[in-house]
Design a protein around this motif. Structure first.
Motif, short mmCIF file in Angstrom:
data_model
loop_
_atom_site.label_atom_id
_atom_site.label_comp_id
_atom_site.label_asym_id
_atom_site.label_seq_id
_atom_site.Cartn_x
_atom_site.Cartn_y
_atom_site.Cartn_z
N VAL A 115 -16.39 -5.06 27.36
CA VAL A 115 -15.55 -5.76 26.93
C VAL A 115 -15.48 -6.71 27.27
CG1 VAL A 115 -12.46 -5.36 26.82
CG2 VAL A 115 -13.99 -3.53 25.87
N ALA A 116 -14.97 -8.20 27.29
CA ALA A 116 -15.04 -9.43 27.73
C ALA A 116 -13.72 -9.89 27.48
CB ALA A 116 -15.92 -10.76 27.24
N VAL A 117 -13.29 -9.82 28.54
CA VAL A 117 -12.04 -10.05 28.59
C VAL A 117 -11.42 -11.87 29.48
CG1 VAL A 117 -9.23 -9.60 29.52
CG2 VAL A 117 -11.37 -7.76 28.65
N LYS A 118 -10.71 -12.17 28.86
CA LYS A 118 -10.58 -13.83 29.26
C LYS A 118 -9.01 -14.42 30.34
CE LYS A 118 -10.08 -18.92 27.89
NZ LYS A 118 -9.84 -19.81 26.63
N LEU A 119 -8.99 -13.99 31.52
CA LEU A 119 -7.75 -14.17 32.44
C LEU A 119 -7.56 -15.58 32.56
CD1 LEU A 119 -9.78 -11.58 34.72
CD2 LEU A 119 -8.97 -10.61 33.37
N GLY A 120 -6.51 -15.17 32.76
CA GLY A 120 -5.29 -16.60 33.06
C GLY A 120 -4.54 -16.66 32.23
N ALA A 121 -5.01 -16.64 30.60
CA ALA A 121 -3.97 -17.23 29.79
C ALA A 121 -2.47 -15.91 29.45
CB ALA A 121 -4.60 -17.09 28.67
N TYR A 122 -2.57 -14.53 29.19
CA TYR A 122 -2.45 -13.40 28.92
C TYR A 122 -2.07 -12.98 30.35
CZ TYR A 122 -2.06 -16.11 24.63
OH TYR A 122 -1.51 -16.34 23.33
N VAL A 123 -3.57 -12.55 30.83
CA VAL A 123 -3.14 -11.18 31.67
C VAL A 123 -4.19 -11.99 33.06
CG1 VAL A 123 -5.32 -9.19 32.08
CG2 VAL A 123 -3.73 -9.28 29.65
N GLU A 124 -3.56 -11.37 34.53
CA GLU A 124 -4.22 -12.22 35.40
C GLU A 124 -4.82 -11.12 36.00
OE1 GLU A 124 -3.76 -15.49 36.58
OE2 GLU A 124 -2.17 -15.58 35.19
N SER A 125 -4.84 -9.73 35.71
CA SER A 125 -6.32 -9.11 36.19
C SER A 125 -5.33 -7.72 35.75
CB SER A 125 -6.20 -8.76 37.76
OG SER A 125 -5.01 -8.65 38.17
N LEU A 126 -6.79 -7.38 35.56
CA LEU A 126 -6.75 -5.77 34.79
C LEU A 126 -6.22 -5.14 35.85
CD1 LEU A 126 -10.43 -5.74 32.92
CD2 LEU A 126 -8.24 -5.96 31.91
N PRO A 127 -5.93 -3.63 35.66
CA PRO A 127 -5.54 -2.81 36.67
C PRO A 127 -6.91 -1.70 36.99
CG PRO A 127 -4.57 -1.99 34.79
CD PRO A 127 -5.07 -3.53 34.40
N ASP A 128 -6.16 -1.60 38.04
CA ASP A 128 -7.95 -0.84 39.33
C ASP A 128 -7.90 0.79 38.33
OD1 ASP A 128 -8.32 -2.80 41.04
OD2 ASP A 128 -6.90 -1.33 42.37
N ASP A 129 -7.50 1.26 37.94
CA ASP A 129 -7.38 2.34 36.80
C ASP A 129 -8.32 2.45 36.00
OD1 ASP A 129 -5.84 1.70 36.10
OD2 ASP A 129 -4.99 3.26 34.75
#
Length: 547
Positions: A115-129
């Motif tokens: 899964v490739a996520v583009k961070l910054g536009a809608y999600v700044e980071s993914l949860p640690d869990d």
């Protein structure tokens, strides 16, 4: 979700659905993705992904990407496919963040590569869990740089995948062209197997319909390596001509190589059909020559011997003529091959090791073999072995074979083969009259049946039976019982004690039966001519089926 790549690779026809061994599909499917796609590690070297950061699942970077998809809706799972790289702007991840870890696990179970996520536009980071869960299940999670366009990611990865598939297709075409050139250059199955083994770096066997090896090339796999094996049937016109068997020493055979093997099987089918056509002409030529020899049309024996030697036959030695005639107008189960051709092929195979210089030909109504005398001189055993060689597939031992076999006396030279041929044909004719179809007869065993079989008028034989055997010519149980007593008496030369022993009769009982027989037949114990008539009549009954 938007589908970017097709659901199957370009070379999907080469997947190991034909000819692979049962139980290896999963192994081969893993090889399919590894062969047709590119690894995630290689994908990260593309310009669009060179700045991506691996947040989790480093152990999954060697998995291969076959297709791409865009994650646009929260419930994306039903739209995903195996071996897929899923890219997203992050917007769908905003919904139900507490279920995101389970959702990533479900995607991994569904076969998603990463899964490739583009961070910054809608999600700044993914949860640690979520990242910890992805690490545990080996699902790579990539963080795309903010300045990267998803279109660039999709285009570059998809171009790399298609380029890989195009290269594999070109390799398969190259191997196919090489095989065709081998055939056009006059090569046979050994040359095809050699070209295939070198082109694919595999051990290759080409087998015939009965499993005999026709050609081999490459270093064969050891028994421990036999699990990496693919078998592709060779079929032309609905007729099976054998198989192409390939084995690998280094691991599973990749689907592109299976595809090449399937195309090689087509080439082998062309070679087999060509060889059959050539063999048919050669066999017809051989059959014409052998027919001239057997009918006494050869004037120069020495020239005939030399010509036979050029065909691989040794005719200047003591020979036995063995013929087999089908008991009806039979054809093979495919309806394409006369039974005499199949029988001739079976006899050649049987004689290849025991007498490689024997002559075997299939005529229109019979198969003829000129065989050297066995070292033990047992001609009947030779006939039985040849008969067993052409027993129908699946037919039980002792079942009716559908053909009758005749064996001549030994012919000391080529000049006496015509006589031996007539002896073998006589054996077939007499055997059918005496035993019915399916028998095996040797000329020296025919005895008086040779003469009796020449009587064309069955009514004359019937009259002779009635006049000689009288009441014993009937088909009643009592008549058959008395005929049996008479037959043993004549076989023992009227030795009453020996006859009683063989029939398990009391001596006085047998004396009573002899008296009864003489009241019916006449004084055969005193009249030698009558005994001869009775013996002939007893031989006639089974011959003509009158008993």
């Amino acid at each position: 979700m938007t589908r970017v790549a097709e659901d199957r690779p370009v070379l999907g026809s080469g997947l190991p659905t034909a000819g692979t061994a049962p139980g290896r599909n999963q192994q081969q499917l893993v090889a399919a993705s590894a062969t047709y796609g590119i690894s995630l590690r290689d994908a990260l070297r593309l310009p669009a992904l060179s700045g991506a950061q691996v947040l989790a699942g480093h152990q999954g970077l060697d998995r291969h990407v076959l297709r791409l998809g865009v994650w646009e809706t929260p419930d994306v799972l039903p739209f995903t496919r195996e071996d897929e790289l899923l890219v997203t702007t992050g917007y769908p991840l905003l919904d139900r963040p507490d279920q995101l870890a389970d959702q990533f696990a479900a995607l991994a179970q569904h076969g998603v590569v990463a899964v490739a996520v583009k961070l910054g536009a809608y999600v700044e980071s993914l949860p640690d869990d979520v990242l910890q869960r992805a690490d545990r299940i080996g699902l790579p999670v990539l963080a795309l740089p903010g300045d990267v366009s998803l279109d660039d990611v999709l285009n570059q990865v998809l171009s790399a995948v298609l380029g890989r598939q195009a290269a594999l297709l070109a390799r398969s075409e190259e191997i196919h062209r090489a095989l065709v050139q081998v055939v056009l250059g006059g090569g046979g199955l050994p040359e095809v197997a050699n070209a295939l083994a070198h082109g694919l770096d595999l051990a290759v066997l080409v087998t015939g319909p009965s499993g005999d090896v026709l050609a081999r090339a490459g270093e064969p796999a050891t028994p421990d390596e036999r699990e990496h094996e693919v078998v592709v049937p060779i079929v032309a016109g609905g007729v099976a001509h054998g198989s192409v068997v390939a084995s690998s020493r280094s691991g599973p055979i990749a689907p592109p190589d299976v595809h090449a093997l399937e195309r090689a099987a087509v080439v082998c089918a062309l070679v087999a059909v060509k060889q059959q056509a050539v063999s048919a002409v050669e066999e017809r030529y051989q059959a014409d020559f052998l027919r001239d020899v057997l009918l006494g049309r050869v004037e120069d024996a020495e020239s005939a011997v030399r010509h036979g030697a050029s065909l691989g036959w040794q005719l200047d030695r003591p020979l036995v003529v063995v013929i087999a005639q089908p008991d009806s107008d039979q054809r093979s189960t495919s309806g394409r091959e006369p039974v005499t051709d199949r029988m001739a092929s079976a006899w050649r195979s049987q004689l290849r090791t025991r007498d490689p210089r024997a002559a075997v030909c299939g005529f229109a109504t019979e198969v003829v073999a000129l065989v050297g005398v066995p070292p033990d001189g047992d001609l009947e055993r030779l006939a039985r072995e040849l008969t067993a060689a052409v027993r129908e597939p699946g037919q039980a031992t002792g079942a009716r074979r559908g053909f009758t076999v005749g064996v001549s006396r030994v012919a000391p030279g080529i000049g006496t083969l015509a006589t031996a041929y007539e002896q073998a044909r006589t054996c077939v004719r007499v055997s059918r009259q005496v035993h019915g179809p399916g028998g095996v007869a040797h000329f020296d065993r025919l005895g008086v049946h040779r003469l009796l079989s020449l009587v064309p008028d069955s009514s004359e034989l019937r009259t002779f039976l009635d006049e000689t055997l009288k009441e014993l010519a009937r088909s009643t149980p009592e008549a058959r019982d008395l005929r049996r007593t008479l037959e043993v008496l004549l076989d023992t030369n009227l030795n009453v004690a020996e006859t009683a022993r063989r029939l398990h009769f009391h001596y006085n009982t047998l004396r009573y039966r002899i008296g009864k027989l003489e009241r019916i037949l006449g004084p055969f114990t005193e009249d030698a001519d009558l005994r001869l008539d009775l013996a002939l009549a007893l031989r006639i009954m089974p011959m003509r089926g009158l008993g």
